[in-house]
Design an enzyme around this catalytic site. Structure first.
Site, PDB file in Angstrom:
ATOM      1  N   PHE A 116      -3.906   3.013  -3.739  1.00 51.22           N
ATOM      2  CA  PHE A 116      -2.842   3.678  -4.470  1.00 51.22           C
ATOM      3  C   PHE A 116      -3.483   4.641  -5.471  1.00 51.22           C
ATOM      4  O   PHE A 116      -4.444   4.277  -6.142  1.00 51.22           O
ATOM      5  CB  PHE A 116      -2.003   2.618  -5.191  1.00 51.22           C
ATOM      6  N   ASP A 137      -6.924  -5.344  -5.460  1.00 54.55           N
ATOM      7  CA  ASP A 137      -5.579  -5.125  -5.971  1.00 54.55           C
ATOM      8  C   ASP A 137      -4.600  -5.777  -4.997  1.00 54.55           C
ATOM      9  O   ASP A 137      -4.592  -5.453  -3.799  1.00 54.55           O
ATOM     10  CB  ASP A 137      -5.317  -3.620  -6.100  1.00 54.55           C
ATOM     11  N   TYR A 160       6.673  -6.806 -10.236  1.00 57.37           N
ATOM     12  CA  TYR A 160       8.005  -6.219 -10.000  1.00 57.37           C
ATOM     13  C   TYR A 160       8.251  -5.892  -8.533  1.00 57.37           C
ATOM     14  O   TYR A 160       9.354  -5.533  -8.163  1.00 57.37           O
ATOM     15  CB  TYR A 160       8.229  -4.961 -10.858  1.00 57.37           C
ATOM     16  N   LYS A 161       7.217  -6.003  -7.684  1.00 56.88           N
ATOM     17  CA  LYS A 161       7.403  -5.736  -6.251  1.00 56.88           C
ATOM     18  C   LYS A 161       7.871  -7.038  -5.577  1.00 56.88           C
ATOM     19  O   LYS A 161       8.981  -7.474  -5.820  1.00 56.88           O
ATOM     20  CB  LYS A 161       6.113  -5.176  -5.656  1.00 56.88           C
ATOM     21  N   ARG A 199       8.728   3.923   4.924  1.00 59.00           N
ATOM     22  CA  ARG A 199       8.182   2.581   4.716  1.00 59.00           C
ATOM     23  C   ARG A 199       9.305   1.559   4.538  1.00 59.00           C
ATOM     24  O   ARG A 199      10.237   1.791   3.777  1.00 59.00           O
ATOM     25  CB  ARG A 199       7.300   2.621   3.473  1.00 59.00           C
TER      26      ARG A 199
HETATM   27  C1  PLP Z   1       2.618  -0.256  -7.424  1.00 52.90           C
HETATM   28  C2  PLP Z   1       1.144  -0.054  -7.589  1.00 52.90           C
HETATM   29  C3  PLP Z   1       0.603   0.347  -8.825  1.00 52.90           C
HETATM   30  C4  PLP Z   1       1.476   0.684  -9.981  1.00 52.90           C
HETATM   31  O1  PLP Z   1       0.826   0.508 -11.209  1.00 52.90           O
HETATM   32  P1  PLP Z   1       1.666   0.346 -12.550  1.00 52.90           P
HETATM   33  O2  PLP Z   1       0.675   0.516 -13.621  1.00 52.90           O
HETATM   34  O3  PLP Z   1       2.321  -1.004 -12.512  1.00 52.90           O
HETATM   35  O4  PLP Z   1       2.712   1.421 -12.553  1.00 52.90           O
HETATM   36  C5  PLP Z   1      -0.789   0.436  -8.927  1.00 52.90           C
HETATM   37  N1  PLP Z   1      -1.593   0.158  -7.871  1.00 52.90           N
HETATM   38  C6  PLP Z   1      -1.097  -0.226  -6.676  1.00 52.90           C
HETATM   39  C7  PLP Z   1      -2.024  -0.555  -5.553  1.00 52.90           C
HETATM   40  C8  PLP Z   1       0.285  -0.322  -6.495  1.00 52.90           C
HETATM   41  O5  PLP Z   1       0.785  -0.644  -5.296  1.00 52.90           O
END
Ligand code: PLP
Length: 398
Positions: free
Chosen positions: A115, A186, A211-212, A357
């Site tokens: 990400f 992650d 939150y996911k 997705r």
């Molecule tokens: C959703 C996601 C994030 C989001 O980071 P936030 O700091 O919570 O906004 C970061 N890394 C990955 C791999 C994600 O899927």
């Protein structure tokens, strides 16, 4: 497991097929009442709410208590996970700590399926450290062969947020360790999506959000894991007072707190943690092996239906490649197609440049909904319903 009983524990609007629990999970039915209880505590206890006992709720100890409950889902022992901040911050902390443990090495290896925020945080950290570090980003399938003796830290998101491709955590961790490097995993698209065994894999650091798949609500705190026998060697860069050994001694200089607690930074978001607590009441009852089996069943049902009825959509992942709990397709007009689908009440998301997705979250998605989603998608494609200006107009959040 009784999937219908789990579904009854979430609020889902009528007429919506929600295949987006991998971006923002739905609200547990118990969450409003749970948050309201914490509001009452705030009203009645005021600052006393931070302490345990004497009527206090012990808000200050929630990050570790909630972390332990998340730990069960990811193969982490008690005392190795703490909750707080956002995932980007936790990635920064984990990578920084790992880099400091390999001062004579200069390569951070990641992949193009990571990400962007994780990569941005790595870039920012490199800038802040004033060390000669190199962030190498290779294709996901090239990671294993790129690991060499220059590697300091292997930093990967286990499940690719676009394609759903899943890395073999145990194998890549073993390879990194054999080369003398550390790992930062992650789990944003893993925690609550499938079984994870951080201990079994020997993972060094891990991060994730709540939150996911974990359904703790928008802006809910992230979590961080540190392998127990590394914890005392962590030298936090974000050395906030709540990661201090004795925050209320108000020492003029920093001394790290015990274990993973040192990765706390500042005052925790108590109301968000209350929502997470309600979500974890559900997760405490989930058998992750059964959840994984069900998730694959639903995903495969969807993938097969789309393959038959929507030939214009190209699977983002070749069959046989291990996947997380999502199914993705490529199409040049993916954005408009997804908007047309959302207008029909089937909610997934679009990821630039061309990915549609769909997340399959067994706690609240049924077979009938999977079939319904395939039917809607087939109609959107067959009639080119998506090809309208109103579906092409891009919104800020996709
Ligand atoms: C959703 C996601 C994030 C989001 O980071 P936030 O700091 O919570 O906004 C970061 N890394 C990955 C791999 C994600 O899927």
């Amino acid at each position: 497991m009784d999937w219908n009983a789990f579904r009854a524990r979430f609020h889902l609007p009528d007429g919506v097929i929600y295949l987006d629990g991998n971006s923002l999970g739905p609200m547990p039915v118990a969450a409003p009442e749970r948050v309201a209880r914490t509001m009452d505590e705030w009203r009645d206890m005021l600052i006393g709410g931070w302490n345990d006992g004497a009527g206090g709720e012990g808000w200050m100890s929630w990050p570790g208590r909630l972390g332990d409950r998340i730990g069960r889902l990811i193969g982490a022992p008690a005392g190795s996970v703490t909750v707080g901040d956002t995932l980007s911050i936790k990635v920064f902390q984990a990578l920084d700590a790992a880099l400091k443990m390999r001062p004579d090495r200069r390569v951070i290896l990641s992949d193009g399926g990571n990400f962007p925020s994780d990569l941005y945080m790595a870039e920012g950290l490199i800038g802040a450290l004033h060390r000669d570090l190199d962030l190498r980003v290779v294709a996901p399938e090239e990671v294993a062969d790129t690991i060499d003796e220059d590697l300091a830290v292997l930093m990967l998101t286990q499940v690719d947020y676009r394609t759903g491709r899943m890395h073999d955590m145990a194998d890549l961790t073993a390879r990194a360790h054999a080369a003398g490097a550390l790992t930062v995993w992650d789990l944003a698209h893993s925690a609550g999506a499938h079984e994870v065994d951080l201990t079994g894999a020997g993972a060094d650091f891990a991060t994730g959000c709540t939150y996911k798949y974990l359904n703790a609500g928008p802006g809910a705190p992230a979590f961080i894991y540190v392998r127990p026998n590394l914890q005392d060697a962590v030298e936090p860069a974000l050395s906030g007072w709540l990661g201090h050994a004795a925050p209320f001694a108000f020492d003029p200089s920093y001394r790290p707190g015990a274990g993973v607690e040192r990765l706390r930074v500042g005052t925790p978001a108590v109301l968000q943690m209350a929502a997470l607590d309600a979500a974890l009441d559900i997760w405490d009852e989930v058998d992750m092996a059964a959840l994984r089996a069900r998730s694959l069943e639903l995903s495969e049902r969807f993938a097969a239906g789309v393959a038959t009825r929507c030939p214009a959509l190209t699977p983002a992942l070749a069959s046989g490649v291990p996947r997380g709990s999502q199914v993705s397709f490529r199409h040049a007009d993916g954005y408009a197609i997804m908007q047309a689908l959302i207008a029909r009440g089937v909610v997934g998301d679009f990821r630039a440049p061309d990915i549609l997705r769909f997340g399959f979250t067994p706690l609240f998605v049924s077979e009938a909904e999977v079939d319904g989603a395939v039917g809607h998608l087939a109609q959107v494609m067959a009639t080119a319903e998506w090809d309208q200006p109103r579906f092409r107009a891009r919104r800020a959040v996709t």
